[in-house]
Design an enzyme around this catalytic site. Structure first.
Site, mmCIF file in Angstrom:
data_model
loop_
_atom_site.group_PDB
_atom_site.id
_atom_site.type_symbol
_atom_site.label_atom_id
_atom_site.label_comp_id
_atom_site.label_asym_id
_atom_site.label_seq_id
_atom_site.Cartn_x
_atom_site.Cartn_y
_atom_site.Cartn_z
ATOM 1 N N GLU A 120 19.761 -2.040 32.631
ATOM 2 C CA GLU A 120 21.071 -1.576 33.131
ATOM 3 C C GLU A 120 22.161 -2.644 33.116
ATOM 4 O O GLU A 120 23.333 -2.324 32.993
ATOM 5 C CB GLU A 120 20.929 -0.971 34.526
ATOM 6 C CG GLU A 120 20.419 -1.943 35.580
ATOM 7 C CD GLU A 120 20.218 -1.294 36.956
ATOM 8 O OE1 GLU A 120 20.569 -0.127 37.120
ATOM 9 O OE2 GLU A 120 19.694 -1.989 37.845
ATOM 10 N N ASP B 229 -15.157 1.357 33.317
ATOM 11 C CA ASP B 229 -15.858 0.842 34.503
ATOM 12 C C ASP B 229 -15.364 -0.512 35.005
ATOM 13 O O ASP B 229 -15.680 -0.911 36.105
ATOM 14 C CB ASP B 229 -17.356 0.690 34.202
ATOM 15 C CG ASP B 229 -18.012 2.025 33.900
ATOM 16 O OD1 ASP B 229 -17.368 3.065 34.123
ATOM 17 O OD2 ASP B 229 -19.162 2.023 33.435
ATOM 18 N N GLU C 216 -21.290 5.777 40.962
ATOM 19 C CA GLU C 216 -22.449 6.211 40.188
ATOM 20 C C GLU C 216 -23.417 5.011 40.134
ATOM 21 O O GLU C 216 -22.964 3.879 40.041
ATOM 22 C CB GLU C 216 -21.869 6.433 38.802
ATOM 23 C CG GLU C 216 -22.576 7.254 37.836
ATOM 24 C CD GLU C 216 -21.875 7.085 36.470
ATOM 25 O OE1 GLU C 216 -21.973 8.007 35.705
ATOM 26 O OE2 GLU C 216 -21.242 6.054 36.193
ATOM 27 N N VAL D 82 -13.533 13.586 33.617
ATOM 28 C CA VAL D 82 -12.085 13.632 33.866
ATOM 29 C C VAL D 82 -11.533 12.204 33.897
ATOM 30 O O VAL D 82 -10.417 11.930 33.454
ATOM 31 C CB VAL D 82 -11.839 14.328 35.226
ATOM 32 C CG1 VAL D 82 -10.430 14.096 35.723
ATOM 33 C CG2 VAL D 82 -12.123 15.815 35.105
ATOM 34 N N GLY E 57 -18.617 4.206 24.596
ATOM 35 C CA GLY E 57 -17.845 5.223 25.314
ATOM 36 C C GLY E 57 -16.362 5.053 25.027
ATOM 37 O O GLY E 57 -15.888 3.934 24.903
ATOM 38 N N ARG F 101 16.221 12.060 15.898
ATOM 39 C CA ARG F 101 16.984 11.550 17.039
ATOM 40 C C ARG F 101 16.787 10.056 17.262
ATOM 41 O O ARG F 101 15.669 9.555 17.112
ATOM 42 C CB ARG F 101 16.511 12.237 18.340
ATOM 43 C CG ARG F 101 16.955 13.666 18.510
ATOM 44 C CD ARG F 101 18.242 13.720 19.326
ATOM 45 N NE ARG F 101 18.943 14.980 19.103
ATOM 46 C CZ ARG F 101 18.676 16.116 19.730
ATOM 47 N NH1 ARG F 101 17.733 16.164 20.615
ATOM 48 N NH2 ARG F 101 19.378 17.208 19.460
ATOM 49 N N ARG G 130 21.169 10.194 21.473
ATOM 50 C CA ARG G 130 21.265 10.597 22.871
ATOM 51 C C ARG G 130 21.046 9.379 23.763
ATOM 52 O O ARG G 130 20.252 8.502 23.425
ATOM 53 C CB ARG G 130 20.184 11.629 23.225
ATOM 54 C CG ARG G 130 20.288 12.939 22.482
ATOM 55 C CD ARG G 130 21.454 13.788 23.006
ATOM 56 N NE ARG G 130 21.489 15.086 22.369
ATOM 57 C CZ ARG G 130 22.068 15.347 21.197
ATOM 58 N NH1 ARG G 130 22.670 14.378 20.517
ATOM 59 N NH2 ARG G 130 22.048 16.563 20.686
ATOM 60 N N ASP H 127 -20.567 -3.672 26.200
ATOM 61 C CA ASP H 127 -21.443 -4.811 25.891
ATOM 62 C C ASP H 127 -22.456 -4.470 24.810
ATOM 63 O O ASP H 127 -22.847 -5.330 24.020
ATOM 64 C CB ASP H 127 -22.106 -5.368 27.157
ATOM 65 C CG ASP H 127 -22.986 -4.364 27.859
ATOM 66 O OD1 ASP H 127 -22.778 -3.141 27.660
ATOM 67 O OD2 ASP H 127 -23.885 -4.778 28.609
HETATM 68 P P1 ADP Z 1 -21.302 0.320 24.797
HETATM 69 O O1 ADP Z 1 -20.745 -0.411 23.605
HETATM 70 O O2 ADP Z 1 -20.267 1.160 25.462
HETATM 71 O O3 ADP Z 1 -22.036 -0.623 25.714
HETATM 72 P P2 ADP Z 1 -23.833 1.329 23.780
HETATM 73 O O4 ADP Z 1 -24.636 0.407 24.609
HETATM 74 O O5 ADP Z 1 -24.274 2.735 23.638
HETATM 75 O O6 ADP Z 1 -22.319 1.401 24.255
HETATM 76 O O7 ADP Z 1 -23.734 0.681 22.335
HETATM 77 C C1 ADP Z 1 -22.953 1.298 21.333
HETATM 78 C C2 ADP Z 1 -23.579 1.061 19.996
HETATM 79 O O8 ADP Z 1 -23.711 -0.341 19.735
HETATM 80 C C3 ADP Z 1 -25.009 1.601 19.858
HETATM 81 O O9 ADP Z 1 -25.043 2.970 19.565
HETATM 82 C C4 ADP Z 1 -25.528 0.779 18.707
HETATM 83 O O10 ADP Z 1 -25.105 1.284 17.474
HETATM 84 C C5 ADP Z 1 -24.865 -0.570 18.923
HETATM 85 N N1 ADP Z 1 -25.789 -1.485 19.601
HETATM 86 C C6 ADP Z 1 -25.967 -1.652 20.922
HETATM 87 N N2 ADP Z 1 -26.921 -2.581 21.166
HETATM 88 C C7 ADP Z 1 -27.341 -3.003 19.957
HETATM 89 C C8 ADP Z 1 -28.311 -3.952 19.511
HETATM 90 N N3 ADP Z 1 -29.029 -4.659 20.393
HETATM 91 N N4 ADP Z 1 -28.474 -4.115 18.179
HETATM 92 C C9 ADP Z 1 -27.733 -3.419 17.302
HETATM 93 N N5 ADP Z 1 -26.825 -2.508 17.656
HETATM 94 C C10 ADP Z 1 -26.609 -2.305 18.955
#
Ligand code: ADP
Length: 750
Positions: free
Chosen positions: A621, A159, A257, A292, A18, A558, A647, A112
């Site tokens: 200042e 988060d 959530e 948002v 994300g 500038r 400026r 993660d």
């Molecule tokens: P975030 O990094 O925000 O936790 P995701 O869990 O969707 O998001 O993971 C993002 C990307 O990381 C996945 O689309 C995938 O390409 C890769 N990924 C996640 N877990 C694994 C895994 N166990 N093995 C290989 N790639 C992974």
């Protein structure tokens, strides 16, 4: 081998999962740190998918490729979820794409999932390379030169859900968005006497919810870490009724959530709204804040903090030796930290299990020490009925010194938390002069309704403080109003005046009441505490103003000199310069000299000659008596050789007038609760220390005012040691493009 014949180490940076505000600042810092240290920097577009795809999704970046991106939301290099990367075949292609470019160091900014995926990739790397050699896609020499993949991760997630860092990149900006929305809802809710149920993001993490509930003056929260027991609806309704009875015109419930009850049934905002409508007969509306929260410009914190993380992450992978263990770069108390990446991921992934087992303490502790404290503070300030029996104690609250946004939130927190602890609270209007005049009025729970949101300060503040000769007058005023304890929320003036009065307690028994000092000052120049209430708001106001100046200046060439407040403390100037990517910063702690100004002018002129369109210097200042902001403007104008206009902009009081940020509100309230607890202990044990809020042994605590002179320079009005001063090197490194070619970095033997 001569240094110039050495292979240049190469790293790549990518953003994955994300998106979150602040990722761009990390990318900028990684790229520039690498270049400044003589390494090649690549950016991978579209996250891990870009690694698999290769081609022009893995691009060599130069210094200017990361110019002007820090103020943008989202991530300019894109992010994606990648199904291909989940497969070994995809990772095989990724390995080939990297080795072909000589890249064997990665900085990953993501959640993660992304960090785990990358670490799997690292583990498999030698095997992937063997396979690529066997199939002839890579030569044995290529593989041999890149035997090991080095990883550092930084967490991009609004988060704030990762163990191993106090804050994740984007969480602070998300709080800005949430608070903007809640403030807007609060005014309409109060007008119509409505109830609002607001859903806040955070799949398994209630951090945003708790902080924004304190900052937004909510009545009730539901967070994933605490699965409510059957009957929670009764508690909710009772809380809302009590709020209305105490004088609230609206009700605000925040639901994170991903909340569930003890049976594992999801609790949705609509369910909560239905309960309120049916059981309390309130007109209740649901607002789902949704995406948002991810949007908009990054906050000041989400610029300087990810900058430090990116710098540290680049250093981490560049300095790694053979035994390197993948590291998570985090932040704790304004310092960059590192922790084994997979340990942090494992601890984070264990939290949902703790939640399901209703191990509330375990889940809260895993979120970090301040999380449980914030929940406790929220509980204290949101219940109108006293939780403790009456103590018969009267606590007076006053401000002293300059105005600091968040002062109202601190007072409101102290009033409500104090009432919950069974105290009577009095507001002293107009600072110390108000106390001496006798302008002391009781403050009830409802009196501070809506104060958290308000800028300015309702009680009023004054820079006039009592001189030691007025000790007897002060003592008489405290006695006349039967004040058993005093909470002073303010800045330097408050600290300095009480420091001088403290030794007179022996002579004046009337002064023998406990006094707590809560740091509130936009200058952030107080002892013991690294971020006084108001400083974050002021910083955000400065950053917003400079963003606008940058846009306004973009139409022509500038150079701007922006002057910030701070008296002789350079915090605001320095942190805003770091947050905005200014080229120069002039501080009283590191004043401009003629030689330095000479060099700065030469560099500025050379930059504009080479095509630069904007140059920014930030000046505190009181950086220098002679080299004033106007002097700099004239100097730069004289030397501009007609290449650019100059400026000067003195930001002035807009720095004090902002609507307090969620951080300043929540921390103001939390520090107020700490002060109330400490004052309670003092009164109950018959003591009368005078102390100020301070970090002691890594914990929020208090320090004795009588010893303040050891760490605080009263004349310069700033701590003798300031935590941010050590960031000067990072600032310098990221602001100044190397003028000479940088020799390839000698890397550790691997
Ligand atoms: P975030 O990094 O925000 O936790 P995701 O869990 O969707 O998001 O993971 C993002 C990307 O990381 C996945 O689309 C995938 O390409 C890769 N990924 C996640 N877990 C694994 C895994 N166990 N093995 C290989 N790639 C992974």
């Amino acid at each position: 081998m001569a240094p110039s014949e050495q292979r240049r180490p190469a790293l790549a940076v990518l953003t994955s999962g994300g998106d979150s505000q602040g990722m761009n600042a990390t990318v900028r810092a990684v790229v520039r740190t690498a270049i400044a240290r003589g390494a090649d920097a690549y950016a991978v577009y579209e996250g891990l998918q870009g690694l698999v795809d290769g081609g022009d999704r893995i691009r060599r970046f130069d210094w200017d490729d990361v110019s002007g991106i820090m103020h943008l939301g989202g991530t300019v290099i894109g992010t994606a979820r990648s199904a291909d990367f989940r497969e070994r075949q995809g990772r095989l292609r990724a390995a080939r794409n990297l080795v072909e470019r000589g890249i064997d160091r990665l900085v990953v900014v993501g959640g993660d999932g992304s960090l785990t995926g990358t670490d799997i990739f690292r583990e498999e790397w030698p095997g992937l390379l063997d396979e690529l050699v066997a199939t002839g896609e890579l030569s044995a020499e290529q593989a041999e030169a890149h035997r090991q993949l080095i990883i550092a991760g930084a967490v991009g997630s609004i988060d704030n859900d990762m163990v191993g860092t106090d804050k994740t990149i984007g969480a602070d900006s998300a709080m800005h968005r949430i608070i903007e929305a809640i403030d807007a809802l609060a005014s309409t809710a109060a007008s119509h006497q409505r109830s609002f149920v607001v859903e806040v993001m955070g799949r398994h993490c209630g951090y945003l919810t708790v902080l924004c509930a304190i900052a937004g003056g909510a009545d009730y929260i539901l967070i994933p870490e605490v699965r409510p027991a059957p009957g929670w609806e009764d508690e909710l309704i009772a809380r809302l009724r009590a709020g209305r009875a105490a004088g609230r015109r609206d009700n605000l419930v925040l639901v994170a959530e991903g909340c569930h009850d003890r049976s594992g049934t999801p609790i949705t905002p609509q369910m909560v709204a239905d309960v309120i409508t049916q059981r309390a007969g309130e007109d209740t509306r649901v607002t789902i804040l949704g995406h948002v929260q991810r949007g908009g410009a990054p906050s000041a914190y989400d610029r300087w903090m990810p900058t430090l993380m990116g710098h540290a992450a680049a250093n981490e992978v560049l300095d790694a030796g053979r035994d390197h263990v993948s590291q998570l770069i985090g932040i704790r108390g304004n310092r960059v930290t590192r922790m084994p990446l997979m340990e942090a991921v494992a601890l984070t992934r264990a939290i949902p299990g703790l939640i399901e087992a209703d191990d509330v303490k375990g889940a809260m502790d895993a979120r970090g020490s301040s999380f449980a404290e914030m929940v406790r503070v929220f509980e204290g300030i949101s219940k109108p009925e006293p939780v403790f029996p009456s103590q018969g104690t009267r606590i007076g609250i006053l401000h002293a010194g300059g105005l600091a946004p968040g002062m109202n939130a601190a007072v409101a927190g102290a009033v409500r938390f104090g009432i919950s602890r069974g105290h009577d609270i009095s507001g002293i209007h107009g600072g110390f002069p108000g106390l001496l005049r006798g302008d002391v009025r009781p403050l009830g729970w409802a009196d501070v309704e809506g104060w958290v949101v308000r800028p300015g300060c309702e009680l009023g503040t004054s820079r006039t403080t009592p001189a030691p000769e007025q000790a007897a007058e002060m003592a008489a005023a405290l006695q006349e109003h039967s004040l058993d304890a005093l909470l002073v929320i303010g800045g330097h003036r408050a600290y300095a005046a009480l420091y001088e009065l403290a030794p007179l307690r022996e002579e004046h028994p009337g002064l023998q009441v406990p006094v707590a000092l809560l740091p509130a000052s936009i200058d952030n120049n107080l002892p013991g505490w690294e971020m006084s209430v108001g400083a974050d708001t002021a910083l955000n106001e400065i950053v917003k103003a400079i963003d606008m100046i940058r846009v306004a200046a973009s139409a022509s060439r500038r150079a701007f000199v922006v002057e910030t407040m701070g008296r002789r403390c350079g915090f605001l100037a320095f942190l805003s310069a770091l947050s905005i990517g200014a080229e120069e910063v002039y501080l009283n702690e590191d004043p401009p000299t003629l030689a330095r100004l000479n060099a700065d002018v030469a560099e500025m002129v050379a930059g504009f000659r080479a095509g630069r369109r904007f140059h920014l210097s930030v000046r505190n200042e009181e950086a220098s008596e002679g080299y004033t902001t106007e002097f700099l403007r004239q100097l730069f104008t004289e030397e501009s050789q007609g290449l650019f206009g100059v400026r000067a902009q003195i930001l002035g009081h807009i720095q004090q007038g902002g609507t307090p940020t969620a951080f300043d509100r929540a921390h103001g309230a939390a520090l107020a609760a700490t002060c109330v607890d400490w004052l309670t202990g003092q009164v109950l044990s018959g003591r009368h220390d005078w102390r100020y809020i301070a970090v002691v042994d890594d914990k929020v605590s208090t320090a004795s005012l009588t010893k303040m002179g050891d760490t605080y320079d009263l004349e310069a009005r700033r701590p003798r040691e300031q935590w941010w001063m050590e960031l000067g090197e990072v600032m310098e490194l990221l602001a100044k493009r190397p003028t000479e070619p940088v020799e390839p970095l000698a890397t550790a033997d691997r």
